[in-house]
Design an enzyme around this catalytic site. Sequence first.
Site, PDB file in Angstrom:
ATOM      1  N   LYS A  50       8.502  -8.172   1.718  1.00  0.00           N
ATOM      2  CA  LYS A  50       7.554  -7.618   0.746  1.00  0.00           C
ATOM      3  C   LYS A  50       8.430  -7.266  -0.676  1.00  0.00           C
ATOM      4  O   LYS A  50       7.951  -7.405  -2.029  1.00  0.00           O
ATOM      5  CB  LYS A  50       6.884  -6.343   0.972  1.00  0.00           C
ATOM      6  CG  LYS A  50       5.617  -6.972   2.024  1.00  0.00           C
ATOM      7  CD  LYS A  50       5.002  -5.978   2.516  1.00  0.00           C
ATOM      8  CE  LYS A  50       3.855  -6.273   3.614  1.00  0.00           C
ATOM      9  NZ  LYS A  50       2.852  -5.104   4.082  1.00  0.00           N
ATOM     10  N   ASP A  98      -2.371  -3.470   0.204  1.00  0.00           N
ATOM     11  CA  ASP A  98      -2.336  -2.665   1.579  1.00  0.00           C
ATOM     12  C   ASP A  98      -3.206  -1.374   1.272  1.00  0.00           C
ATOM     13  O   ASP A  98      -3.574  -0.947   2.050  1.00  0.00           O
ATOM     14  CB  ASP A  98      -0.999  -2.479   1.898  1.00  0.00           C
ATOM     15  CG  ASP A  98      -0.360  -3.617   2.436  1.00  0.00           C
ATOM     16  OD1 ASP A  98      -0.831  -4.341   3.190  1.00  0.00           O
ATOM     17  OD2 ASP A  98       0.938  -3.911   2.488  1.00  0.00           O
ATOM     18  N   ARG A 143      13.411  10.510   4.028  1.00  0.00           N
ATOM     19  CA  ARG A 143      12.520   9.316   3.511  1.00  0.00           C
ATOM     20  C   ARG A 143      11.242   9.962   3.211  1.00  0.00           C
ATOM     21  O   ARG A 143      10.536   9.519   2.034  1.00  0.00           O
ATOM     22  CB  ARG A 143      12.310   8.504   4.703  1.00  0.00           C
ATOM     23  CG  ARG A 143      13.360   7.837   5.068  1.00  0.00           C
ATOM     24  CD  ARG A 143      13.028   7.028   6.223  1.00  0.00           C
ATOM     25  NE  ARG A 143      12.507   5.596   5.614  1.00  0.00           N
ATOM     26  CZ  ARG A 143      11.933   4.494   6.655  1.00  0.00           C
ATOM     27  NH1 ARG A 143      11.883   4.849   7.961  1.00  0.00           N
ATOM     28  NH2 ARG A 143      11.643   3.478   6.048  1.00  0.00           N
TER      29      ARG A 143
END
Length: 284
Positions: free
Chosen positions: A69, A105, A160
């Site tokens: 992606k 998405d 993250r």
Amino acid sequence: MSAVTRNVAIIGHPVSHSRSPLIHGYWLARHGIDGAYGVRAVAPGDIDSFLAAFAASGLVGGNVTVPHKEAAFRACAARDAVAEALGAVNTLWLEDGALHGANTDVHGFLANLDAAEPDWARALGEAVVLGAGGAARAVVYGLLQRGVDRVVVANRTRARGEALRDTFGPRVLPIDWRDLGGRLVGCRLLVNTTSLGMKGQPPLDIDLSPLSPDALVTDIVYVPLETPLLKAAKARGLATVDGLGMLLHQAVPGFERWFGVRPEVTAELRALVIADLKAKGQLA
Ligand code: ATR
């Protein structure tokens, strides 16, 4: 095939497990469209050259899945606003020979909740998202776009979660996984984007008792359809939405783009995909 057949494919590595050909094949047949949706396995070392020569590939468009992606994002001459925000493209098409990209998405995540619980976002001050990987990026962005004031991100690797805040701003609140319990008090929307609970992975084992009684719990994992998290939520009488709808809804904008018809996510399509998962031994 006739010369006008429009060919589209899912591009990934590995890609043989993809349900996208089944989904788009169902819509092509339903609408009687002269198109085909296949599979292109492209190794990581080949993806940049494949995308650079996309116009010569015989495809008019494609979907892109893991791990390509970001490469698709880089290869596009132009992208939609969602792809720009996420740095990832999952839907490709050609315009005047140039590669264009979108990310659907976010649409898939939001449309799945909208279809199941139309009022889910009303007066929602805070949502809790578990995980901070690629799927979490789409979920967090979608929640912010929908007007949720604050999105708490609990992740095993806190850095993250902090990276998501750096990308999307101070309405994202990264927390340590061990602080999750306190954050669930009164929580009205809980989203799992981790791989915990997926077939072959450990279950996501958290105490749901602090959640608000009107909470909605959703999981982007769809194998199994009823993850241990969703099962525990149901047992508490909470509303739940499984992850299969996100897969189905994210496919809608691409099909419309390539074939000119906005397709519907029907109960029949959902049953078809579930039957396929069962036939392949992935669902009981
Ligand atoms: P995806 O693109 O599907 O989101 P990913 O980027 O690999 O996949 O992210 C997987 C997510 O599941 C991450 O949030 C990961 O946590 P880390 O960032 O700490 O790796 C989470 N995850 C996977 N296995 C986990 C486990 N055993 N315990 C807790 N979190 C886990």
